[in-house]
Design a protein around this motif. Structure first.
Motif, PDB file in Angstrom:
ATOM      1  N   TRP A 163      39.069  44.260  38.869  1.00  0.00           N
ATOM      2  CA  TRP A 163      39.639  43.656  40.076  1.00  0.00           C
ATOM      3  C   TRP A 163      40.443  42.419  39.752  1.00  0.00           C
ATOM      4  CZ3 TRP A 163      37.274  38.996  40.042  1.00  0.00           C
ATOM      5  CH2 TRP A 163      35.999  38.937  39.484  1.00  0.00           C
ATOM      6  N   SER A 164      40.364  41.945  38.542  1.00  0.00           N
ATOM      7  CA  SER A 164      41.192  40.813  38.115  1.00  0.00           C
ATOM      8  C   SER A 164      41.125  40.819  36.603  1.00  0.00           C
ATOM      9  CB  SER A 164      40.655  39.505  38.671  1.00  0.00           C
ATOM     10  OG  SER A 164      39.634  39.013  37.844  1.00  0.00           O
ATOM     11  N   PRO A 165      41.994  40.060  35.952  1.00  0.00           N
ATOM     12  CA  PRO A 165      41.865  40.008  34.496  1.00  0.00           C
ATOM     13  C   PRO A 165      40.432  39.615  34.136  1.00  0.00           C
ATOM     14  CG  PRO A 165      43.805  38.805  35.233  1.00  0.00           C
ATOM     15  CD  PRO A 165      43.037  39.168  36.458  1.00  0.00           C
TER      16      PRO A 165
ATOM     17  N   LYS B 204      37.319  37.900  32.744  1.00  0.00           N
ATOM     18  CA  LYS B 204      37.047  36.533  32.377  1.00  0.00           C
ATOM     19  C   LYS B 204      36.694  36.493  30.896  1.00  0.00           C
ATOM     20  CE  LYS B 204      35.800  33.864  35.921  1.00  0.00           C
ATOM     21  NZ  LYS B 204      35.452  32.633  36.531  1.00  0.00           N
TER      22      LYS B 204
ATOM     23  N   GLU C  36      27.660  35.958  39.606  1.00  0.00           N
ATOM     24  CA  GLU C  36      29.026  36.102  39.110  1.00  0.00           C
ATOM     25  C   GLU C  36      29.034  37.066  37.929  1.00  0.00           C
ATOM     26  OE1 GLU C  36      30.736  32.710  37.184  1.00  0.00           O
ATOM     27  OE2 GLU C  36      32.782  33.431  37.433  1.00  0.00           O
TER      28      GLU C  36
ATOM     29  N   CYS D 163      34.983  35.311  42.582  1.00  0.00           N
ATOM     30  CA  CYS D 163      35.566  36.187  41.565  1.00  0.00           C
ATOM     31  C   CYS D 163      36.965  35.719  41.205  1.00  0.00           C
ATOM     32  CB  CYS D 163      35.586  37.632  42.031  1.00  0.00           C
ATOM     33  SG  CYS D 163      36.738  37.915  43.370  1.00  0.00           S
ATOM     34  N   GLY D 164      37.423  36.166  40.063  1.00  0.00           N
ATOM     35  CA  GLY D 164      38.783  35.847  39.618  1.00  0.00           C
ATOM     36  C   GLY D 164      38.874  34.511  38.919  1.00  0.00           C
ATOM     37  N   GLU D 165      40.048  34.268  38.380  1.00  0.00           N
ATOM     38  CA  GLU D 165      40.264  33.066  37.562  1.00  0.00           C
ATOM     39  C   GLU D 165      41.503  32.316  38.002  1.00  0.00           C
ATOM     40  OE1 GLU D 165      39.118  33.159  33.088  1.00  0.00           O
ATOM     41  OE2 GLU D 165      39.944  35.115  33.602  1.00  0.00           O
TER      42      GLU D 165
ATOM     43  N   PRO E 248      31.241  40.258  44.032  1.00  0.00           N
ATOM     44  CA  PRO E 248      30.751  38.890  43.775  1.00  0.00           C
ATOM     45  C   PRO E 248      31.331  37.891  44.784  1.00  0.00           C
ATOM     46  CG  PRO E 248      31.710  39.870  41.797  1.00  0.00           C
ATOM     47  CD  PRO E 248      32.090  40.743  42.938  1.00  0.00           C
TER      48      PRO E 248
END
Lengths: 504, 504
Positions: free
Chosen positions: B219-221, B223, A324, A364-366, A361
């Motif tokens: 690709w996303s906010p 972390k 990650e 991924c993301g939150e 990954p």
């Protein structure tokens, strides 16, 4: 369950940008297809007895292009209103005629246009279990008198189509019934369950002395297995058999997509709350909140997913890495040091970026944007056997688990008042409402009704759905605080734990 | 850590009876072997920087055939008394001279004859971390003034020999220091940690803009990674590097056996409690018990172990099955139905017994008798690289994890009084004493001392060890209630959280 499945990996990998693609939601099986519920007898795995789901209903059902729970008793006109994205009318069982068991409240609303139909499904039944070894022909009434029935509530939050949710809502309780058939006598016997049973399921187990093996022949003191753990095992195996049936029948019955499943079984004084997905169950007792489930998402199951990718790298193809990273790595960053987390870590550390780290990954993301293989935002549930990474043949199913977490609540341990309830909701509710707000709504709504008014629980379910949906303002559905309400399908059960008509 | 490793599978498999075999405890490396602590510079994995453990001490130590923690300052006579199974004298640091940091209390006792030497080890240090990028030659004093030191306590409960425990007690904190070297500036900067660092560890990271990648390219906010999670990651990786070093050096230095490791790092206001094994840490604050660890045993890690056996059946050889059964299956029971649990299940169900089910279960037994592969009763820790199933070449190490669970306690969040303590104990303490009894002893002992008497914490540690050891009566060491005391090695740290001299 909107935005739960994304087919965006190709776009993301190539551009590094955030995708706005949405899941394509194929239609449910159309009216001419056989009802998936009972058209085939599921094949049980050879080594596990008792997994045959009951005989098909005697008449084939006529179905429209989509369906809602039968207990809503929707007319064709009502069905059209329930399918109206613009009006988003809250649906509940009619206030006349037979109520749901325990005066359970239910309400639902369709999404705000994100998928063609409401992909949630629900089921509420009293299910009678006939022992495999009982005399054939024992009447249902006599079984009911012996207490061999269970009460059942299920919420199924579909994604990428409503087929899996519909199939599960029609069949999962039958799989549970099949699993319990071997346990009818055992669960009623106050003695601990026998560890070993004779080979023929029909033979009464208690005349057989094989469970009385002398301790001398055991490698350690025998483990004590409780009645409760047998019911938990039965529910767990029923989920797996349901999932296997979906795998077998997916082509014939167009069982596309997958679903989260949140199920409650009330049997012999205990509530078994089984959750596979991101729906949620909480008990409100005397104003206190008792969590009865937890959500299974790429974030909460990160380490399980990463471990699987690490142990079985072939499941990752050449597109994904099990590591990650906190953001996408740029090729120009090769050789620099980036924060990462491995499957054994809960903390972060720096590692030198190597070529393989440029892969996407696995996780991924939150929050609501977290994804497995950039595709799906929930990690447990039923179905999804056809789900592939976009522009790839890589299957995602190996990373998903069909096994629920089962929590047990002993109803006999507490004195419950009519305001004590178990609330089940799909993520459409919980995305915009937290546990405390639900508890406040429980208090506010129930206090305006007489304790013995059985319609109070439906009123509460409606209030919860309305409160999460919001009202149409501007271009969104707004809550009173002007925050955006849930544009997702929302379904809610309110099960009274001590109200009038309970446990009937 | 007695009875933690058994070499009994052959006996069990052949007889089905309970084995009484005990672990063989090889001697520690003898006096002529080089001190394992610092004789070799560990090789760091290529992609992970900063894992070199510091230079060896300037003079080779002379060691007896066994050793006790240096802070005990034992004379040769004292060392002999500490090694006396008959007397079982409780050992503590001398009341004169330099105290342990924070006036930490410590006490230990050898086992009642179950292994040749005390296989527990302990370490208590103040460790200064020099930044890899700092100007060479910065004095230790200036580093200390900048607050770049951490306090460190470690308990290491050895099994099948004391070598791993001793090596870990000498080296693990150095691995932690190495991991922290890259983080010195980052941890002191109030800004969130940079996600990416330049490739050269020596280059100051803050002049490099690579961590300020524009959000558009992600690709996303991003972390958010906290400082705390970097320390957790550093400790996790230090455990792994320690374990890898043991694997490399096991032959040269006779690092036989393995050990549980329970470690506390106090850094920048927070206590990081890292546990790999079945030792335990609890905080007693104002009489309340706050668990700071959980035990990792075949029972608590059953599902992790079973999943690994399921995914990698080659690790089970032809001797073991990943399924769990509540007792040993007899060959004559083939075809009958037996209770079982699979890796996904928390409940039990019946399955038809097949030939493969006659294999020995990967996880068997209950409580202190639970074993992995009928051999080892603890599932996390360091070492055990040579551990094999008896009469077999099957290695057990793949099922063991060297990764700790790290819990964080923020000391600055509470006002602590002198009676608030963190208690660390090896399983010898907890086998016969529960959390509540420890809390009662804390209250009883500390109330008899002045709050500012620094010897009270050692007195408390001694009372805890004495209370768990019992006194010699008949053929066992008995507690006042006539129950058997612990015949195991016992080691206890008592760390005051608000006492005099704390955090000094």
């Amino acid at each position: 369950m909107l935005n739960r499945v994304r087919s965006a990996v190709a776009h993301l990998v190539s551009s590094g940008g955030t995708s706005s693609q949405r899941p394509k939601s194929p239609d449910l099986p159309n009216a001419t297809s056989a009802p998936p519920a009972a058209a085939e007898t599921p094949k049980s795995p050879p080594a596990r007895p008792g997994s045959e789901v009951g005989a098909p209903p005697k008449t084939a059902e006529t179905r429209t292009s989509f369906s809602r729970p039968t207990f809503l008793q929707l007319s064709p006109g009502g069905l059209r209103r329930a399918d109206d994205h613009a009006g988003r009318a809250v649906q509940s069982p009619p206030d006349t005629g037979r109520r749901l068991p325990w005066s359970t409240g239910y309400a639902e609303v369709i999404n705000a246009g994100k998928s063609r139909h409401n992909e949630d499904q629900a089921c509420c039944e009293v299910v009678c279990v006939e022992s495999r070894s009982s005399v054939t022909g024992a009447s249902r009434e006599s079984i009911r008198n012996q207490g061999l029935c269970f009460h059942y509530w299920g919420l199924f939050d579909g994604h990428a189509g409503g087929g899996a949710a519909e199939m599960a809502s029609r069949l999962l309780h039958r799989h549970i019934r099949e699993q319990l058939k071997d346990l009818v006598e055992i669960l009623q016997d106050p003695l601990p369950p026998p560890l070993c049973l004779p080979s023929t399921p029909g033979t009464p187990s208690f005349s057989d002395p094989s469970h009385l093996v002398s301790p001398q022949s055991c490698w350690s003191p025998q483990k004590e297995v409780t009645h409760e753990s047998l019911v938990v095992g039965a529910i767990e195996n029923a989920f797996q058999l349901m999932d296997e049936q979906m795998a077998r029948e997916r082509r014939g019955h167009q069982v596309e997509g997958g679903c989260c499943a949140l199920v409650v079984v009330y049997l012999l004084g205990k509530m078994y709350v089984a959750n596979a997905g991101d729906s949620r169950a909480i008990i409100i007792r005397n104003g206190d909140i008792i969590p009865m489930s937890r959500e299974f998402t790429p974030e909460t199951e990160r380490q399980r997913l990463q471990l699987l990718g690490f142990l079985k790298p072939e499941l990752l193809g050449s597109e994904f890495t099990h590591l990650e990273f906190p953001r996408r790595i740029q090729p120009k960053e090769l050789g620099q040091r980036m924060l990462y987390r491995d499957q054994n870590m809960t903390g972060w550390a720096y590692k030198k970026i190597e070529l393989e780290d440029l892969r996407f990954p696995l996780v991924c993301g939150e929050g609501k944007k977290a994804r497995v293989m950039a595709t799906i935002g929930v990690t447990r549930g039923l179905g999804d056997h056809n789900l592939k990474v976009c522009s790839s043949t890589l299957p995602i199913k190996p990373f998903l688990s069909c096994f629920p977490e089962v929590r047990v609540y002993d109803l006999t341990q507490y004195e419950h008042c009519p305001d004590d309830v178990l609330v089940l909701g799909t993520d459409g509710l919980w995305d915009v409402t937290n546990d405390r707000e639900v508890a406040a709504t429980v208090d506010r709504v129930l206090s305006t009704y007489e304790p013995n008014d059985p319609s109070r629980y439906t009123a509460l379910a409606q209030a919860l759905v309305l409160g999460a949906r919001g009202t149409p303002r501007d271009r969104g559905w707004r809550l009173p605080n002007n925050k955006l309400g849930s544009g997702d399908d929302i379904s809610v059960f309110v099960i009274p734990l001590g109200g009038p008509g309970s446990y009937s």
